[in-house]
Write an enzyme that holds these catalytic residues in place. Structure first.
Site, PDB file in Angstrom:
ATOM      1  N   ARG A  65      -9.807 -11.949   2.040  1.00 28.34           N
ATOM      2  CA  ARG A  65     -10.647 -13.010   1.476  1.00 28.34           C
ATOM      3  C   ARG A  65      -9.918 -14.351   1.493  1.00 28.34           C
ATOM      4  O   ARG A  65     -10.537 -15.407   1.558  1.00 28.34           O
ATOM      5  CB  ARG A  65     -11.093 -12.625   0.057  1.00 28.34           C
ATOM      6  CG  ARG A  65      -9.976 -12.462  -0.925  1.00 28.34           C
ATOM      7  CD  ARG A  65     -10.385 -11.702  -2.175  1.00 28.34           C
ATOM      8  NE  ARG A  65     -10.472 -10.261  -1.928  1.00 28.34           N
ATOM      9  CZ  ARG A  65     -10.818  -9.367  -2.854  1.00 28.34           C
ATOM     10  NH1 ARG A  65     -11.140  -9.762  -4.070  1.00 28.34           N
ATOM     11  NH2 ARG A  65     -10.875  -8.081  -2.568  1.00 28.34           N
ATOM     12  N   LYS A 117       0.844  -1.194   0.000  1.00 26.22           N
ATOM     13  CA  LYS A 117       0.000   0.000   0.000  1.00 26.22           C
ATOM     14  C   LYS A 117       0.882   1.248   0.000  1.00 26.22           C
ATOM     15  O   LYS A 117       2.037   1.195   0.402  1.00 26.22           O
ATOM     16  CB  LYS A 117      -0.863   0.030   1.275  1.00 26.22           C
ATOM     17  CG  LYS A 117      -1.961  -1.009   1.320  1.00 26.22           C
ATOM     18  CD  LYS A 117      -2.803  -0.832   2.579  1.00 26.22           C
ATOM     19  CE  LYS A 117      -3.866  -1.915   2.705  1.00 26.22           C
ATOM     20  NZ  LYS A 117      -4.884  -1.891   1.646  1.00 26.22           N
ATOM     21  N   ASP A 150      -2.554  -7.719  -1.649  1.00 35.42           N
ATOM     22  CA  ASP A 150      -3.308  -6.831  -0.756  1.00 35.42           C
ATOM     23  C   ASP A 150      -4.773  -7.289  -0.616  1.00 35.42           C
ATOM     24  O   ASP A 150      -5.491  -6.791   0.242  1.00 35.42           O
ATOM     25  CB  ASP A 150      -3.238  -5.395  -1.284  1.00 35.42           C
ATOM     26  CG  ASP A 150      -3.628  -4.368  -0.233  1.00 35.42           C
ATOM     27  OD1 ASP A 150      -3.733  -4.758   0.950  1.00 35.42           O
ATOM     28  OD2 ASP A 150      -3.828  -3.197  -0.596  1.00 35.42           O
TER      29      ASP A 150
HETATM   30  N1  BES Z   1      -7.888  -4.116   4.458  1.00 31.41           N
HETATM   31  C1  BES Z   1      -8.151  -3.706   3.147  1.00 31.41           C
HETATM   32  C2  BES Z   1      -9.514  -3.036   2.973  1.00 31.41           C
HETATM   33  C3  BES Z   1      -9.811  -1.790   3.752  1.00 31.41           C
HETATM   34  C4  BES Z   1      -9.900  -0.580   3.111  1.00 31.41           C
HETATM   35  C5  BES Z   1     -10.073  -1.831   5.103  1.00 31.41           C
HETATM   36  C6  BES Z   1     -10.221   0.563   3.812  1.00 31.41           C
HETATM   37  C7  BES Z   1     -10.380  -0.695   5.815  1.00 31.41           C
HETATM   38  C8  BES Z   1     -10.471   0.503   5.169  1.00 31.41           C
HETATM   39  C9  BES Z   1      -8.096  -4.892   2.201  1.00 31.41           C
HETATM   40  O1  BES Z   1      -7.299  -5.967   2.574  1.00 31.41           O
HETATM   41  C10 BES Z   1      -7.523  -4.391   0.920  1.00 31.41           C
HETATM   42  O2  BES Z   1      -6.385  -4.040   0.896  1.00 31.41           O
HETATM   43  N2  BES Z   1      -8.363  -4.354  -0.093  1.00 31.41           N
HETATM   44  C11 BES Z   1      -7.981  -3.917  -1.380  1.00 31.41           C
HETATM   45  C12 BES Z   1      -8.508  -4.965  -2.315  1.00 31.41           C
HETATM   46  C13 BES Z   1      -7.960  -4.887  -3.686  1.00 31.41           C
HETATM   47  C14 BES Z   1      -6.483  -5.157  -3.731  1.00 31.41           C
HETATM   48  C15 BES Z   1      -8.717  -5.895  -4.505  1.00 31.41           C
HETATM   49  C16 BES Z   1      -8.656  -2.577  -1.639  1.00 31.41           C
HETATM   50  O3  BES Z   1      -9.763  -2.361  -1.167  1.00 31.41           O
HETATM   51  O4  BES Z   1      -8.040  -1.741  -2.287  1.00 31.41           O
HETATM   52 ZN    ZN Z   2      -6.974  -6.137   4.619  1.00 28.54          ZN
HETATM   53 ZN    ZN Z   3      -5.254  -5.693   1.915  1.00 28.48          ZN
END
Ligand code: BES
Ligand code: ZN
Ligand code: ZN
Length: 496
Positions: free
Chosen positions: A348, A274, A344
């Protein structure tokens, strides 16, 4: 803080100096004000400013029997609800701690008759306690006092005291559970890793008498939970997989509810790292786990007639030479294989094992998972509601109802098979990334594959509601979203 029920302020426990708290709606305000001015001997002009708008506060002083008395008017807006009172009360106590005084008497007498006083008692108790939450756990100086008053008494006719006493207890139990959940979600990963999270579950299991079994990495590997192992392989802290079970002894048949919570103690994204802006907030990525832990704690303490099972797969999602690589293919507990397109999208992958495990080993009647799963759910619904996914209309309705009752709102999004093609993998059974469009839905479609077509499965994406801006902290902080929603849902379910 003590909560008491009294019939009359003058003759009972609060004959001594106290503040009188009177919640009011803006409807028929003039009439109620006339009563108050007469009662306290105020001139009408003194009340002109107070409009009883939502969360408005007016503190007044009066000299009665030679003792100075404080009267706190609390506005609830047009129509009063227990939820409205809960919010207004929490804010009042949080903001005016020092001014409220040691002894408070709460008088609901100016609120509409039809409102359940018992529900108001619960809301006030819960709100007053929540407002004393101390987020400054690691400050070594300049700490604010957290407890604002010693006694809160509700002015109620004696025939409602038995039910009101129960409501006080429920308000206290839920608040203390929510405070535990605030702590879990607010703690950063150097204070709460997967092992410490598992220890917390063991601790409350002992305290509130429910079963807790923590599986460590060797057992997780042996059971074939390849999803959890894969996300954990870049970490210096071994993953845990914790199973909690509460089953009261009773001859009546119990509904079996299964919960799964995403327990990512910190999500830096792994190799698909990230950006650093706001990355600290990813300490909240175990809020799904925290919500199921809180539900377990509250249900056990309230002794609700339900068979409740909750599982928490937990790890952080770190970068390292050993970390899982985009393109890697992993085996999972269900037998299905996953192609990791984006490291990331880790939540899931660990939930895949959690869902398959609980389905196979416990066969729950209802299966609910909670996860801070996608930023896409935040784009869809903002910070006001969790995204709800299910094929089961009745469950969707029941959760929507509990959401309205508790202000922990849910909003349903579709699970159409059209979205399956986004997560189709050439090499494996499914891939963990379906592109940006409909990101919350493709994540839900991914999870669906691991539920073995469970007819009563619900996925709640709580990324927007678990951790956010609120009046009780400067930066974002935990909301304990999910605890009241699920306790309410289970209470409604068991009352049927
Ligand atoms: N933990 C994040 C999602 C998240 C976003 C939690 C904002 C709390 C606040 C999750 O693991 C993630 O990184 N999701 C990605 C998914 C993508 C790579 C398909 C996202 O939402 O960008
Ligand atoms: Zn996450
Ligand atoms: Zn993530």
């Amino acid at each position: 803080m003590n909560f008491q029920l009294i019939e009359n302020t003058k003759t009972q426990a609060f004959a001594q100096k106290h503040s009188l708290l009177i919640p009011l709606t803006s409807k028929n305000l003039a009439e109620k004000m006339a009563l108050l001015t007469a009662e306290f001997g105020w001139s009408a002009a003194i009340l002109e400013d107070f409009k009883a708008s939502t969360e408005e506060v007016q503190i007044l002083y009066t000299q009665a029997d030679n003792a100075l008395e404080k009267v706190i008017l609390l506005g609830l807006g047009e129509s009063a609800t227990a939820e409205g009172l809960r919010k207004a009360m929490r804010l009042l106590v949080y903001k005016q701690k020092e001014k409220l005084g040691k002894n408070i008497v709460i008088d609901f007498g100016k609120l509409p008759e039809e409102l359940s006083k018992v529900a108001l008692v619960e809301a006030c108790t819960n709100a007053a306690l929540l407002a004393t939450y101390d987020i400054a756990k690691f400050k070594t100086k300049d700490k604010q006092p957290s407890v604002f008053s010693e006694n809160i008494a509700f002015l109620l006719p004696s025939e409602s005291h038995t039910l009101a006493q129960k409501a006080v207890e429920k308000g206290e139990i839920i608040a203390s559970t929510q405070q535990d959940i605030f702590d879990l979600v607010n703690l950063p990963v150097n204070r709460l890793n997967s092992l410490q999270l598992a220890e917390f579950m063991e601790k409350i299991g002992k305290e509130y008498s429910f079963g807790v079994r923590v599986m460590h990495l060797a057992e997780i590997k042996q059971l074939g939970m390849g999803g959890l192992v894969a996300v954990n392989q870049g970490s210096d802290t071994p993953a845990t997989f914790t199973v909690m079970e509460y089953k009261p002894t009773t001859s009546q048949p119990l509904k079996k509810v299964g919960l799964v919570g995403k327990g990512v103690t910190f999500d830096m994204g792994g190799i698909s790292i990230k950006t650093s802006d706001g990355m600290w907030q990813m300490k909240c990525d175990m809020a799904g786990a925290a919500a199921v832990i809180g539900t377990m704690e509250a249900v056990a303490r309230l002794q609700l007639p339900v068979h409740l099972i909750a599982v928490v797969p937990s790890t952080d999602n770190m970068i390292s030479g050993r970390a899982i690589c985009p393109g890697d293919i992993v085996n999972t507990y269900s037998g299905l294989t996953i192609e990791i397109e984006d490291t990331d999208a880790e939540g899931r992958v660990i939930l895949a094992d959690g869902l398959a495990y609980i389905k196979k080993n416990f066969e729950p009647d209802v299966l609910i998972d909670l996860a801070t799963l996608t930023g896409a759910s935040v784009i869809a619904l903002g910070y006001h509601a969790a995204a709800l996914f299910t094929h089961n209309d009745e469950l969707a309705e029941q959760l929507a109802k509990a959401g309205t009752q508790t202000s922990e709102k849910v909003w349903r999004l579709p699970l159409w098979d059209d979205y399956d093609k986004h997560i189709k993998s050439d090499m494996a059974d499914v891939k963990n990334f379906g592109g940006r469009p409909a990101g919350a839905i493709t994540a839900a479609k991914f999870l669906e594959k691991f539920t073995d077509k469970h007819p009563a499965w619900v996925h709640l994406d709580i990324a927007g509601v678990a951790f956010g801006d609120n009046p009780f902290s400067g930066a974002r902080s935990a909301t304990a979203y999910g605890v009241r929603l699920l306790v309410e849902y289970i209470t409604n379910l068991t009352a049927q």
